[in-house]
Design a protein around this motif. Structure first.
Motif, short mmCIF file in Angstrom:
data_model
loop_
_atom_site.label_atom_id
_atom_site.label_comp_id
_atom_site.label_asym_id
_atom_site.label_seq_id
_atom_site.Cartn_x
_atom_site.Cartn_y
_atom_site.Cartn_z
N GLY A 50 0.82 -1.22 0.00
CA GLY A 50 0.00 0.00 0.00
C GLY A 50 0.85 1.26 0.00
O GLY A 50 0.56 2.22 -0.72
N ARG A 51 1.91 1.26 0.79
CA ARG A 51 2.79 2.44 0.83
C ARG A 51 3.57 2.59 -0.47
O ARG A 51 3.85 3.71 -0.91
CB ARG A 51 3.74 2.33 2.02
N ILE A 52 3.94 1.47 -1.08
CA ILE A 52 4.63 1.55 -2.37
C ILE A 52 3.70 2.14 -3.43
O ILE A 52 4.10 2.99 -4.22
CB ILE A 52 5.11 0.15 -2.80
N ALA A 53 2.44 1.69 -3.43
CA ALA A 53 1.47 2.22 -4.38
C ALA A 53 1.26 3.72 -4.16
O ALA A 53 1.24 4.51 -5.10
CB ALA A 53 0.15 1.48 -4.25
N GLU A 54 1.15 4.11 -2.89
CA GLU A 54 0.95 5.52 -2.58
C GLU A 54 2.14 6.36 -3.02
O GLU A 54 1.98 7.43 -3.62
CB GLU A 54 0.72 5.69 -1.08
N ALA A 55 3.36 5.87 -2.73
CA ALA A 55 4.55 6.61 -3.11
C ALA A 55 4.72 6.67 -4.62
O ALA A 55 5.32 7.61 -5.16
CB ALA A 55 5.79 5.97 -2.47
N SER A 56 4.19 5.67 -5.31
CA SER A 56 4.29 5.64 -6.77
C SER A 56 3.21 6.47 -7.44
O SER A 56 3.30 6.75 -8.65
CB SER A 56 4.18 4.19 -7.28
N GLY A 57 2.16 6.83 -6.68
CA GLY A 57 1.04 7.55 -7.27
C GLY A 57 0.14 6.64 -8.09
O GLY A 57 -0.50 7.08 -9.05
N LEU A 58 0.11 5.35 -7.71
CA LEU A 58 -0.68 4.37 -8.45
C LEU A 58 -1.75 3.78 -7.54
O LEU A 58 -1.52 3.60 -6.35
CB LEU A 58 0.21 3.23 -8.96
N PRO A 59 -2.92 3.41 -8.10
CA PRO A 59 -3.87 2.62 -7.30
C PRO A 59 -3.32 1.22 -7.11
O PRO A 59 -2.53 0.73 -7.92
CB PRO A 59 -5.14 2.63 -8.17
N LEU A 60 -3.75 0.57 -6.06
CA LEU A 60 -3.29 -0.79 -5.79
C LEU A 60 -3.58 -1.74 -6.96
O LEU A 60 -2.79 -2.64 -7.25
CB LEU A 60 -3.94 -1.33 -4.52
N SER A 61 -4.72 -1.53 -7.62
CA SER A 61 -5.08 -2.41 -8.73
C SER A 61 -4.05 -2.34 -9.85
O SER A 61 -3.73 -3.36 -10.47
CB SER A 61 -6.46 -2.04 -9.28
N GLU A 62 -3.51 -1.16 -10.11
CA GLU A 62 -2.51 -1.03 -11.17
C GLU A 62 -1.18 -1.60 -10.73
O GLU A 62 -0.46 -2.23 -11.53
CB GLU A 62 -2.35 0.43 -11.58
N LEU A 63 -0.81 -1.40 -9.47
CA LEU A 63 0.42 -2.00 -8.97
C LEU A 63 0.31 -3.52 -9.04
O LEU A 63 1.27 -4.21 -9.43
CB LEU A 63 0.66 -1.56 -7.53
N TYR A 64 -0.85 -4.07 -8.71
CA TYR A 64 -1.07 -5.52 -8.77
C TYR A 64 -0.93 -6.04 -10.19
O TYR A 64 -0.47 -7.15 -10.42
CB TYR A 64 -2.45 -5.86 -8.21
N GLY A 65 -1.34 -5.22 -11.16
CA GLY A 65 -1.21 -5.62 -12.55
C GLY A 65 0.23 -5.77 -13.01
O GLY A 65 0.50 -6.46 -13.99
N ARG A 66 1.15 -5.14 -12.28
CA ARG A 66 2.56 -5.20 -12.65
C ARG A 66 3.35 -6.16 -11.75
O ARG A 66 4.24 -6.86 -12.22
CB ARG A 66 3.19 -3.80 -12.54
N TYR A 67 3.05 -6.14 -10.46
CA TYR A 67 3.81 -6.93 -9.49
C TYR A 67 2.83 -7.57 -8.52
O TYR A 67 1.88 -6.94 -8.08
CB TYR A 67 4.79 -6.05 -8.72
N ARG A 68 3.10 -8.82 -8.14
CA ARG A 68 2.19 -9.52 -7.24
C ARG A 68 2.65 -9.49 -5.79
O ARG A 68 1.89 -9.88 -4.91
CB ARG A 68 2.04 -10.99 -7.69
N SER A 69 3.87 -9.06 -5.55
CA SER A 69 4.38 -9.06 -4.18
C SER A 69 5.61 -8.16 -4.09
O SER A 69 6.13 -7.70 -5.12
CB SER A 69 4.78 -10.49 -3.75
N LYS A 70 6.08 -7.93 -2.87
CA LYS A 70 7.31 -7.14 -2.70
C LYS A 70 8.50 -7.88 -3.30
O LYS A 70 9.42 -7.25 -3.82
CB LYS A 70 7.56 -6.85 -1.21
N THR A 71 8.49 -9.21 -3.21
CA THR A 71 9.61 -9.95 -3.79
C THR A 71 9.60 -9.87 -5.32
O THR A 71 10.66 -9.96 -5.94
CB THR A 71 9.59 -11.42 -3.34
N ASP A 72 8.42 -9.68 -5.93
CA ASP A 72 8.37 -9.41 -7.36
C ASP A 72 9.12 -8.12 -7.68
O ASP A 72 9.84 -8.04 -8.68
CB ASP A 72 6.92 -9.26 -7.82
N LEU A 73 8.93 -7.12 -6.85
CA LEU A 73 9.63 -5.85 -7.04
C LEU A 73 11.14 -6.02 -6.87
O LEU A 73 11.93 -5.44 -7.63
CB LEU A 73 9.09 -4.81 -6.06
#
Length: 227
Positions: A50-73
């Protein structure tokens, strides 16, 4: 009746839609960079999706579309480091003629990797300290992040990473790399003299095993050379 009206109002109330960024607003930041910045500031465990999405300026749904977990990042970051290392090394040239040439290639590959890691040195310090306390994340990172990088470092020196000899090479180079990484994290000099001296020593110590060939290779050579 007033109570019925109130309950009816509750039934027809819909959740508010998520706010969308205004047109012409600031562009979204890269989630991998955002994660590394947050890790450096507040640690691995406190850095939530959630904090990564907020810092990126992305909704969680869009972050999920790119990465499924912190280890994905983390794996995506490791992939970028591999690409930067290979780009810095340039076009492949002829295979090293001797052990000294192999050592030089591995030395250049590891130092090119450190150069690529340098902008996020603070985050890497935190990850090295905190990831062991998260065994699942550590295992995923070693398998999906570090292991492919070791294969590519071996490839720069024309060393095979397959089979049992390759597994042993990967294990040995991984130990050399992580041991030197700890020195690099403490080395704030401009020339990285301490890091280079340590890496040179460790590669020299492990060179015999890094260049060793397995029994199958020796059997093939004997078969070819047999009169």
């Amino acid at each position: 009746m007033a109570q019925d009206a109130k309950q009816g109002k509750k039934r027809t109330t819909r959740p508010k839609a998520a706010r969308k960024p205004a047109a012409g607003g600031p562009a979204a930041a890269d989630p991998v960079d955002a994660m590394l910045t947050l890790v450096a500031e507040q640690g691995w465990r406190a850095t939530t999706l959630g904090r990564i999405a907020e810092a990126s300026g992305l909704p969680l749904s869009e972050l999920y579309g790119r990465y499924r977990s912190k280890t994905d990042l983390l794996a995506a970051y490791a992939h970028r480091i591999d690409a930067a290392m290979l780009a810095a090394l340039g076009r492949p040239v002829a295979a090293p003629a001797d052990a000294a040439g192999i050592k030089d290639r591995l030395f250049e590959a590891v130092m090119a990797r450190f150069d690529a890691l340098a902008p996020h040195k603070a985050a890497i310090r935190v990850l090295l300290r905190e990831l062991p306390a998260d065994p699942l994340a550590l295992a995923c990172f070693l398998q999906r992040g570090l292991a492919p990088g070791l294969d590519w470092m071996l490839a720069t020196a024309e060393l095979d990473a397959g089979g049992f000899p390759g597994m042993m090479r990967r294990k040995l180079l991984g130990g050399i790399y992580l041991d030197t990484l700890r020195v690099w994290l403490k080395d704030d000099s401009t020339d990285l003299a301490a890091t280079m001296a340590h890496l040179d020593k460790r590669l020299e110590q492990g060179l015999r095993w890094l260049t060793a060939r397995g029994p199958i290779s020796h059997m093939r050579e004997r078969a070819v050379n047999r009169p």
